[in-house]
Scaffold this active site. Structure first.
Site, PDB file in Angstrom:
ATOM      1  N   ASP A   1       0.886 -17.685  -3.511  1.00 45.91           N
ATOM      2  CA  ASP A   1       1.474 -16.680  -4.408  1.00 45.91           C
ATOM      3  C   ASP A   1       0.377 -16.070  -5.282  1.00 45.91           C
ATOM      4  OD1 ASP A   1       3.104 -15.059  -5.884  1.00 45.91           O
ATOM      5  OD2 ASP A   1       3.866 -16.658  -7.173  1.00 45.91           O
TER       6      ASP A   1
ATOM      7  N   GLU B   1       2.452 -10.224   0.829  1.00 45.19           N
ATOM      8  CA  GLU B   1       2.741  -8.800   0.655  1.00 45.19           C
ATOM      9  C   GLU B   1       4.230  -8.584   0.930  1.00 45.19           C
ATOM     10  OE1 GLU B   1      -0.007  -6.248   2.728  1.00 45.19           O
ATOM     11  OE2 GLU B   1       0.849  -4.410   1.876  1.00 45.19           O
TER      12      GLU B   1
ATOM     13  N   ASP C   1       0.845  -1.202   0.000  1.00 40.56           N
ATOM     14  CA  ASP C   1       0.000   0.000   0.000  1.00 40.56           C
ATOM     15  C   ASP C   1       0.880   1.253   0.000  1.00 40.56           C
ATOM     16  OD1 ASP C   1       0.691  -0.718   2.747  1.00 40.56           O
ATOM     17  OD2 ASP C   1      -0.613   0.907   3.377  1.00 40.56           O
TER      18      ASP C   1
ATOM     19  N   HIS D   1       1.611  -9.086  -3.443  1.00 39.43           N
ATOM     20  CA  HIS D   1       0.567  -8.071  -3.181  1.00 39.43           C
ATOM     21  C   HIS D   1       1.248  -6.706  -3.056  1.00 39.43           C
ATOM     22  CE1 HIS D   1      -3.339  -6.671  -1.467  1.00 39.43           C
ATOM     23  NE2 HIS D   1      -2.555  -5.859  -0.776  1.00 39.43           N
TER      24      HIS D   1
HETATM   25  O1  9MR Z   1       2.607  -6.448   9.673  1.00 37.04           O
HETATM   26  C1  9MR Z   1       1.320  -6.168  10.188  1.00 37.04           C
HETATM   27  C2  9MR Z   1       0.815  -7.377  10.925  1.00 37.04           C
HETATM   28  O2  9MR Z   1       1.618  -7.615  12.072  1.00 37.04           O
HETATM   29  C3  9MR Z   1      -0.646  -7.169  11.318  1.00 37.04           C
HETATM   30  O3  9MR Z   1      -1.129  -8.372  11.881  1.00 37.04           O
HETATM   31  C4  9MR Z   1      -1.459  -6.772  10.100  1.00 37.04           C
HETATM   32  C5  9MR Z   1      -2.930  -6.521  10.409  1.00 37.04           C
HETATM   33  O4  9MR Z   1      -3.079  -5.418  11.228  1.00 37.04           O
HETATM   34  O5  9MR Z   1      -0.924  -5.592   9.524  1.00 37.04           O
HETATM   35  C6  9MR Z   1       0.392  -5.761   9.049  1.00 37.04           C
HETATM   36  O6  9MR Z   1       0.848  -4.559   8.542  1.00 37.04           O
HETATM   37  C7  9MR Z   1       0.271  -4.086   7.335  1.00 37.04           C
HETATM   38  C8  9MR Z   1      -0.166  -2.651   7.622  1.00 37.04           C
HETATM   39  O7  9MR Z   1      -1.227  -2.653   8.517  1.00 37.04           O
HETATM   40  C9  9MR Z   1      -0.519  -1.891   6.343  1.00 37.04           C
HETATM   41  N1  9MR Z   1       0.531  -1.987   5.359  1.00 37.04           N
HETATM   42  C10 9MR Z   1       0.865  -3.363   5.017  1.00 37.04           C
HETATM   43  C11 9MR Z   1       1.343  -4.099   6.259  1.00 37.04           C
HETATM   44  C12 9MR Z   1       1.818  -5.502   5.908  1.00 37.04           C
HETATM   45  O8  9MR Z   1       0.789  -6.345   5.540  1.00 37.04           O
END
Ligand code: 9MR
Length: 684
Positions: free
Chosen positions: A549, A558, A180, A504
């Site tokens: 994948d 991601e 993102d 992703h």
């Molecule tokens: O890395 C984060 C993980 O520990 C959490 O469980 C998850 C859900 O809240 O979010 C992950 O972080 C994401 C972030 O919220 C937004 N950008 C992408 C991050 C990686 O997926």
């Protein structure tokens, strides 16, 4: 094109079977060091004999016997280890097991992880907001600038008397967090610490390492130049009126899969939080320490960082309970903010970490009284909500160089090493011989970063003791990330024969280029599969196999800045410890201790002089991973042309210079950790 796809197109049944065999013989698809440990994992072995086969001529160069097979409950597989550490030859090889077939090819060489280290660091350049990525540095992944972030609104949740709602502030630069396009202080915190720690802990290696970014050659290490892109953004996130730090710079909602310049939603800075403010304080204190050596090139920056850290610490001390709770925030303020929350139930570990960094930079014991970072620290694998270990590591590494008055570094070291000893011992229980999976919570969202952060702790233990078992345990988790795992993927995009193709990542999904942006560590297996509701499909529910994948799989596939950072740290540390010279092979004036048997040479390029493009020819007397590097007349790295593994014989690579000014350039060929003398190219 991926080797497997080519085989399938050819409709070659034998080759499909070869892929099948590669699925059952899991290797580090990048490779191994001649004098380092070397193991592969064989699933459901049909016999106990294995051999190492040269890719050059098919000869068997080593034979061995598999260890006893046992079940890895995390993957449900019956696995046996092929240990070929006794083989010290260099070149490209495969593991062959009677009754199964052969693994993917891999290299054994003196700087075998250097290219993947360069890619892992370069991934941050690809994540840069607010600047275009030029072809000279980004190759086919060039793109227009996204998110200038020059008209960011103060969200209602962050409004103050001096900065009421919708006050316009500037918050340019920084890295996109992940797939993102938002920028989060909490996640920048652990990421920046980890990269700055690589500068602090491997200073000679980091100083000599070049990735090819616009700033390369400016007298500052590339790693630090990259860090500065995000540091300067972080500084914009502090409210100058009170020292508090906004939790994130974000859209209200996630964007669709569009290129950065097409994502133009209104940006906000939202509520200040105690966790973001303390993470910011810790990073700024650490940066002040690291940047001090660069005062002439970066006048005043180290001082500015320290002032910023002190103001942030003061704000956090006055607002210790102000945690970020996005759900609660959305009930009180508009518009709702639905991007990543990075919320936390406790700021105790953030206080400990920030206090440790403030103490180490200023020498003021007062910080130890306010928080107690070394009293009863919660030593465990670091992650964005659990950061106490970061302060402990900073202290232990500093204590190796100078006394730390007021802190019992010796007993802290004992406790840290006892945690690492547990990680080392856990390998014995693993059918894969890896540390990863030793704890029941290892397979979480971003599990590959758990593997990388365990390896980071083990590298620190190795730095503190020089004991080989810590280094070998760290290497086992690097092998895990690069293919010796239950999915068979080398999890770094663009590196290995079976790697994620549908990560992703919004740019990778939107740019029309089949290959994903390279150098990203995919999140990795995550049995919680939170993305199933959004279309992700998994072929297994087992913890170590819960990986998909697919672009839809944000919970397993991601990329994220805090996951790549420990990978960079570990790759730098392992190359510094195990490569032939302990320095990058590109570093000038470094004599090779041992000549590799591989011979290669650059032939003339054609045409020369040339307009726009020329062909660079070269010849190899054995298969090798090949990289061509082009420098300008001032010695600045202009372009890196990665050719992957090439067979013995003559090859050509096209060098496109249509975007470069006319003049003289130099090209060098690197293979097997060595490089040729340069050849001159003239662009007219
Ligand atoms: O890395 C984060 C993980 O520990 C959490 O469980 C998850 C859900 O809240 O979010 C992950 O972080 C994401 C972030 O919220 C937004 N950008 C992408 C991050 C990686 O997926």
């Amino acid at each position: 094109m991926k080797r497997s796809a080519l085989f399938l197109m050819l409709g070659c049944a034998a080759a499909v079977l070869a892929d099948d065999a590669a699925e059952r013989i899991r290797v580090n698809q990048i490779g191994y060091y001649p004098q380092g440990p070397k193991t592969a994992v064989v699933i459901d072995p049909a016999s106990s004999a294995f051999s190492i086969v040269s890719e050059t001529d098919g000869s068997v160069v080593y034979t061995g016997t598999l260890g006893p097979a046992s079940v890895w409950s995390l993957s449900g597989e019956n696995a046996a280890i092929a240990d070929f550490s006794g083989f010290e030859g260099t070149g490209v090889f495969r593991v062959r097991v009677e009754g199964i077939g052969s693994s993917w090819p891999f290299e054994i060489g003196p700087h075998v992880h250097e290219a993947v280290a360069a890619a892992a660091l370069k991934s941050y350049y690809y994540q840069r907001a607010s600047m275009p990525l030029d072809e000279a540095w980004a190759g086919k992944w060039k793109r227009a600038a996204g998110h200038p972030d020059t008209t960011v609104w103060v969200h209602a949740s962050a409004a103050t008397e001096t900065r009421p709602e919708k006050t316009v502030i500037r918050s340019p630069r920084g890295w996109y967090d992940a797939g993102d396009y938002n920028k989060y202080i909490v996640n920048s915190g652990i990421t920046m610490w980890t990269l700055l720690a690589a500068v602090e802990h491997f200073p000679e290696y980091a100083a000599a390492f070049r990735t090819g970014i616009p700033e390369s050659g400016n007298g500052i290490p590339d790693l630090l130049d990259e860090i500065l892109w995000n540091l300067r953004w972080m500084l914009t996130m502090q409210d100058p009126d009170d020292g508090g730090v906004y939790h994130k710079c974000t859209n209200a909602n996630f964007d669709g899969f569009v290129m950065p310049n097409q994502a133009r939603s209104q940006r906000y800075v939202v509520q200040k939080s105690v966790t973001a403010t303390l993470d910011f304080a810790a990073v700024m204190a650490q940066a002040a320490r690291v940047l001090r050596a660069y005062d002439p090139a970066l006048p005043g920056l180290a001082d500015s960082c320290l002032f910023a850290a002190e103001d942030a610490w003061a704000w956090a001390s006055g607002n210790p309970g102000l945690l970020y709770n996005q759900t609660a925030m959305n009930t009180a303020f508009d518009p709702d903010i639905n991007t990543g929350a990075y919320g936390d139930g406790s700021a105790a570990d953030e206080f400990d970490w920030a206090a440790a960094e403030m103490y180490l930079t200023t020498g003021e014991a007062g910080y130890l009284a306010d928080a107690d970072p070394f009293g009863n620290p919660d030593i465990r694998v670091p992650s964005w909500p659990n950061v106490a270990t970061l302060g402990v590591v900073s202290l232990l590494m500093a204590a190796e160089r100078a006394p730390t008055p007021g802190v019992d570094a010796a007993s802290l070291k004992t406790r840290f090493l006892s945690y690492c000893d547990g990680l080392v011992r856990s390998r014995e229980l693993s059918a894969y011989g890896v540390v990863m999976g030793s704890g029941s919570n290892d397979f979480v969202w971003g599990s590959n970063a758990v593997a990388a952060n365990q390896a980071l702790c083990l590298m620190v233990a190795h730095s503190l003791t020089d004991q080989a078992d810590y280094l070998e345990a760290a290497l086992s988790n690097l092998d895990y990330c690069l293919g010796r795992n239950a999915t068979g993927y080398s999890f770094v995009t663009g590196h290995g024969d079976k790697t994620p193709m549908h990560i992703h990542h919004r740019q990778s999904g939107a740019d029309g280029i089949a290959d994903p942006v390279p150098g990203f560590l995919a999140g990795g297996p995550n049995p919680s599969q939170q993305d199933k509701k959004d279309g992700a499909v998994y072929s297994s529910n087992l913890p170590a196999k819960s990986y998909s994948d697919m672009q839809a799989s944000y919970a397993s596939n991601e990329n994220c800045i805090n996951w790549n950072a420990p990978l960079v740290y570990v790759l730098f540390g392992i190359e510094a410890a195990l490569s032939e010279t302990g320095l990058p092979s590109e570093a000038r004036g470094v004599a090779s201790r041992r000549a590799a048997p591989l011979a290669f040479h650059l032939e003339g390029n054609w045409p020369n002089p040339f307009n726009a493009s020329t062909r660079v020819a070269y010849a190899l007397d054995a298969p090798a991973r090949v990289r061509l590097t082009v420098f300008d007349a001032a010695g600045r790295l202009i372009r890196t042309l990665d050719s992957g593994v090439k067979r013995q014989g003559r090859h050509e690579t096209r060098f496109d210079a249509s975007d470069l000014p006319t003049g003289v350039y130099f090209v060098r060929l690197q293979a097997g950790g060595r490089s040729t003398a340069s050849r001159m190219l003239v662009l007219k």
